[in-house]
Design an enzyme around this catalytic site. Structure first.
Site, short mmCIF file in Angstrom:
data_model
loop_
_atom_site.label_atom_id
_atom_site.label_comp_id
_atom_site.label_asym_id
_atom_site.label_seq_id
_atom_site.Cartn_x
_atom_site.Cartn_y
_atom_site.Cartn_z
N CYS A 69 0.83 -1.21 0.00
CA CYS A 69 0.00 0.00 0.00
C CYS A 69 0.86 1.26 0.00
O CYS A 69 1.54 1.54 0.98
CB CYS A 69 -0.92 -0.04 1.22
SG CYS A 69 -1.79 1.49 1.58
N CYS A 72 0.07 3.76 2.76
CA CYS A 72 0.52 3.21 4.05
C CYS A 72 2.01 3.47 4.25
O CYS A 72 2.43 3.89 5.33
CB CYS A 72 0.27 1.70 4.11
SG CYS A 72 -1.47 1.21 3.99
#
Length: 149
Positions: A69, A72
């Site tokens: 991600c 993230c």
């Protein structure tokens, strides 16, 4: 009200008693000797997640993330900075949604990064999307009950 905080070790999962007046930044686990607070959010597994949320008395902020991600990864340094600002009054941990799919499903995670704030075994706030360190700290302080540390 208890005169101590129950702090779950992120390494071995043992519940430790830390007197409220003590500076928890230097506290160590009574079983494994690991620092209870390192100023860095620790990656935890599903069993440790359940212990952090279910047994600890501190508010727990969980960052649900995945290695693939982009947002993230982008938010990781901000989450680390937030840990330095919030510990030892709030426990910050990270839960890899790829490794802990059952927990992510139980939490109804639809997108990542998602941060969930727990206190006294209950979810008290949730937010999705990358945030800066100051936004994370402000959001947590806005939602934690007064007198919890």
């Amino acid at each position: 009200m208890s005169q101590e905080n129950l702090v779950v070790c992120t390494k071995c999962g043992v519940v430790n008693r830390v007197p409220r007046g003590r500076n928890g930044t230097d506290a160590k686990c009574g079983k494994c000797g690991a620092p209870l607070f390192s100023g860095l959010p620790q990656d935890i597994d599903g069993a440790n997640f359940d212990r952090q949320v279910g047994r600890g008395s501190l508010p727990v902020l969980v960052d649900i993330w995945a290695p693939w991600c982009g947002p993230c990864k982008m938010m990781a340094p901000a989450y680390e900075a937030a840990a330095k600002a919030l510990e030892p009054h709030v426990r910050l941990v990270k839960l890899n949604s790829d490794k802990e799919q059952a927990i992510a499903a139980r939490l109804s995670i639809r997108g990542i990064p998602t941060m969930i704030l727990f206190h006294r075994q209950k979810e008290i706030a949730r937010i999705s999307g990358a945030m800066s360190a100051s936004q994370i700290v402000g959001w947590v302080r806005e939602h934690i009950p007064t007198g919890t540390s």
